[in-house]
Design a protein around this motif. Structure first.
Motif, mmCIF file in Angstrom:
data_model
loop_
_atom_site.group_PDB
_atom_site.id
_atom_site.type_symbol
_atom_site.label_atom_id
_atom_site.label_comp_id
_atom_site.label_asym_id
_atom_site.label_seq_id
_atom_site.Cartn_x
_atom_site.Cartn_y
_atom_site.Cartn_z
ATOM 1 N N MET A 114 -0.762 -44.597 -53.534
ATOM 2 C CA MET A 114 -0.259 -45.154 -55.013
ATOM 3 C C MET A 114 -1.688 -44.916 -55.693
ATOM 4 O O MET A 114 -2.239 -45.363 -55.110
ATOM 5 C CB MET A 114 0.091 -45.736 -54.273
ATOM 6 C CG MET A 114 0.881 -46.224 -55.984
ATOM 7 S SD MET A 114 1.828 -48.584 -56.142
ATOM 8 C CE MET A 114 3.295 -47.654 -56.031
ATOM 9 N N GLN A 115 -1.596 -44.472 -56.736
ATOM 10 C CA GLN A 115 -3.241 -44.183 -57.175
ATOM 11 C C GLN A 115 -3.791 -45.789 -57.556
ATOM 12 O O GLN A 115 -4.148 -45.627 -58.158
ATOM 13 C CB GLN A 115 -2.509 -43.430 -58.176
ATOM 14 C CG GLN A 115 -3.999 -42.063 -59.194
ATOM 15 C CD GLN A 115 -3.239 -41.535 -60.108
ATOM 16 O OE1 GLN A 115 -2.481 -41.560 -60.817
ATOM 17 N NE2 GLN A 115 -4.877 -41.121 -60.639
ATOM 18 N N ILE A 116 -2.518 -46.891 -58.802
ATOM 19 C CA ILE A 116 -2.320 -47.144 -58.321
ATOM 20 C C ILE A 116 -3.549 -48.593 -58.726
ATOM 21 O O ILE A 116 -4.602 -49.433 -58.614
ATOM 22 C CB ILE A 116 -1.701 -48.316 -59.706
ATOM 23 C CG1 ILE A 116 -1.271 -48.257 -61.309
ATOM 24 C CG2 ILE A 116 -1.209 -49.840 -59.528
ATOM 25 C CD1 ILE A 116 -0.551 -48.226 -61.890
ATOM 26 N N LEU A 117 -3.443 -48.430 -57.005
ATOM 27 C CA LEU A 117 -3.663 -49.123 -55.823
ATOM 28 C C LEU A 117 -5.317 -48.658 -55.922
ATOM 29 O O LEU A 117 -6.295 -50.051 -55.898
ATOM 30 C CB LEU A 117 -3.029 -49.423 -54.281
ATOM 31 C CG LEU A 117 -2.052 -50.462 -54.429
ATOM 32 C CD1 LEU A 117 -1.117 -50.241 -53.116
ATOM 33 C CD2 LEU A 117 -2.480 -51.655 -54.875
ATOM 34 N N SER A 118 -5.322 -47.702 -56.055
ATOM 35 C CA SER A 118 -7.062 -46.764 -56.171
ATOM 36 C C SER A 118 -8.012 -47.410 -57.026
ATOM 37 O O SER A 118 -8.803 -47.524 -56.969
ATOM 38 C CB SER A 118 -6.575 -45.364 -55.519
ATOM 39 O OG SER A 118 -6.534 -44.412 -56.597
ATOM 40 N N ILE A 119 -7.261 -46.966 -57.955
ATOM 41 C CA ILE A 119 -7.402 -47.565 -58.920
ATOM 42 C C ILE A 119 -8.085 -49.027 -59.372
ATOM 43 O O ILE A 119 -9.564 -49.821 -59.781
ATOM 44 C CB ILE A 119 -6.926 -47.365 -60.469
ATOM 45 C CG1 ILE A 119 -6.985 -45.414 -60.464
ATOM 46 C CG2 ILE A 119 -7.170 -47.632 -61.804
ATOM 47 C CD1 ILE A 119 -5.711 -44.841 -61.718
#
Length: 69
Positions: A1-6
């Motif tokens: 999930m991209q939000i976690l990496s951001i």
């Protein structure tokens, strides 16, 4: 999930800013003490905000998995 990496990148950046400010204070304690304190408080707030985003994303993923199960 991209939000976690951001969110993780934001927390890493905030930690780096905090550490850099602390090192500057140790190197020259009286140069800009108030500015460095403000920088560390800002970094702490940024870290906490990104951690909240990561927690919320994790909770949302858990809820979605519960719905799909």
């Amino acid at each position: 999930m991209q939000i976690l990496s951001i969110a993780a990148a934001g927390m890493t950046n905030a930690q780096t800013r905090f550490d850099t400010s602390a090192r500057r204070t140790v190197a020259a304690p009286l140069d800009d003490f108030a500015g460095e304190i403000a920088e560390r408080l800002q970094a702490k707030t940024t870290f906490n905000a990104n951690a909240a985003v990561a927690r919320t994303a994790d909770d949302m993923t858990g809820t979605l998995l519960d719905i799909l199960a």
